[in-house]
Design a protein around this motif. Structure first.
Motif, PDB file in Angstrom:
ATOM      1  N   UNK A 179       0.811  -1.211   0.000  1.00  0.00           N
ATOM      2  CA  UNK A 179       0.000   0.000   0.000  1.00  0.00           C
ATOM      3  C   UNK A 179       0.842   1.258   0.000  1.00  0.00           C
ATOM      4  N   UNK A 180       1.915   1.246   0.760  1.00  0.00           N
ATOM      5  CA  UNK A 180       2.825   2.396   0.788  1.00  0.00           C
ATOM      6  C   UNK A 180       3.392   2.652  -0.594  1.00  0.00           C
ATOM      7  N   UNK A 181       3.855   1.600  -1.262  1.00  0.00           N
ATOM      8  CA  UNK A 181       4.448   1.762  -2.589  1.00  0.00           C
ATOM      9  C   UNK A 181       3.421   2.229  -3.603  1.00  0.00           C
ATOM     10  N   UNK A 182       2.206   1.700  -3.541  1.00  0.00           N
ATOM     11  CA  UNK A 182       1.170   2.135  -4.475  1.00  0.00           C
ATOM     12  C   UNK A 182       0.861   3.621  -4.325  1.00  0.00           C
ATOM     13  N   UNK A 183       0.886   4.112  -3.101  1.00  0.00           N
ATOM     14  CA  UNK A 183       0.616   5.533  -2.876  1.00  0.00           C
ATOM     15  C   UNK A 183       1.829   6.410  -3.185  1.00  0.00           C
ATOM     16  N   UNK A 184       3.009   5.925  -2.850  1.00  0.00           N
ATOM     17  CA  UNK A 184       4.203   6.765  -2.960  1.00  0.00           C
ATOM     18  C   UNK A 184       4.838   6.767  -4.346  1.00  0.00           C
ATOM     19  N   UNK A 185       4.648   5.705  -5.133  1.00  0.00           N
ATOM     20  CA  UNK A 185       5.283   5.657  -6.450  1.00  0.00           C
ATOM     21  C   UNK A 185       4.826   6.788  -7.369  1.00  0.00           C
ATOM     22  N   UNK A 186       3.529   7.089  -7.471  1.00  0.00           N
ATOM     23  CA  UNK A 186       3.139   8.236  -8.297  1.00  0.00           C
ATOM     24  C   UNK A 186       3.704   9.554  -7.778  1.00  0.00           C
TER      25      UNK A 186
END
Length: 287
Positions: free
Chosen positions: A88-95
């Motif tokens: 979840x962190x990566x999905x939010x932070x990648x963009x």
């Protein structure tokens, strides 16, 4: 003279700010989650520290597309700790990380990132989700991530999942929760004179009491998620974080963990809020 237009950040800065956001979230007492005051859900803080460290390079890879950043971060995490600690962190932070490379206001760059998703983003994001296999994922009637042949457009799949998952909804509404819940809560906490880690706790509580947690909803149903949100609001009503109310928060922390309830989406959004705030500050923008 007009203010200078914000410029893009180098990869090393993005990586450092991402790690810092992950570590700051772990330092804060967040009821129901893993944090420096208590482990939980068969995970310990060290797993998340390692995950932040190994996922930072792929998340901040210069020029990389969002899907590549997410997939690389998940693969690095599994190689290091063998479990899903940060999908979840990566999905939010990648963009956010991709947008931070661009010049101009970050909000506009983030919109451009969302408009630029291509088939490789969908393939990589879905592969990352399958690898992480988050609890309660289930199957969708359309645009199911387990379908490795008919890969739908990323935004179409996120729109399908949006009614039941706030991280998916963030992809469709411009990450509104970060701007309308997280950043205002962080600003208010600072205005009240709170210092870290209590500013971070304030952000987490804003999500926990403000919206039903998607991770709880996936594992226990939407009604239970709403009940937890309401209960959190009642139990923590009037709490003064300036007094460092460790015992009161730990009491509720134990209640949630003993019931097997992990508000993981609230924690993911807390990390992303801290990351977004730090990116804005580094670029000379106000949050």
């Amino acid at each position: 003279m007009s203010a200078a237009e914000p410029s893009g950040l180098p990869a090393a800065t993005v990586a450092d700010l991402y790690r810092a956001a992950c570590l700051a979230e772990l330092d804060a007492l967040k009821p129901g989650n893993v944090h420096g005051y208590a482990p939980g859900h068969r995970m310990v803080v060290a797993d998340f520290v390692t995950s932040a460290d190994v996922s930072a390079p792929p998340l901040s890879e210069p020029g990389a597309r969002v899907g590549r950043r997410v997939r690389g971060g998940v693969e690095a995490t599994f190689a290091a700790v063998g479990q899903n600690t940060n999908l979840g962190i990566l999905l939010l932070c990648a963009p956010l990380a991709r947008a931070a490379e661009a010049s101009g206001p970050l909000a506009g760059a983030l919109s451009a990132v969302r408009a630029d998703f291509d088939p490789s983003d969908a393939r990589d994001v879905f592969a990352a989700i399958r690898r992480a296999n988050p609890g309660g994922l289930g199957r969708a009637a359309r645009h199911d991530v387990s379908d490795e042949v008919a890969v739908p457009p990323l935004l179409a799949a996120m729109a399908e999942a949006a009614p039941r998952d706030r991280i998916a909804r963030a992809y469709t509404d411009g990450f509104r929760d970060l701007f309308e819940i997280g950043l205002p809560a962080l600003a208010e906490a600072r205005t009240r004179g709170l210092a870290p880690p209590w500013t971070t706790t304030a952000v987490h509580l804003a999500y926990l009491t403000g919206v039903p947690d998607s991770h709880i909803a996936r594992k226990h149903g939407p009604e239970r998620a709403e009940a937890v949100r309401a209960e959190a609001g009642e139990r923590l009503a009037g709490i003064d974080l300036a007094t460092a109310p460790v015992e009161r928060l730990l009491d509720y922390d134990r209640v949630l963990k003993e019931a097997g309830l992990n508000p993981g989406t609230s924690a993911d959004f807390t990390v992303a809020t801290l990351f977004l705030d730090a990116l804005l500050s580094a670029r000379g923008e106000t949050s």
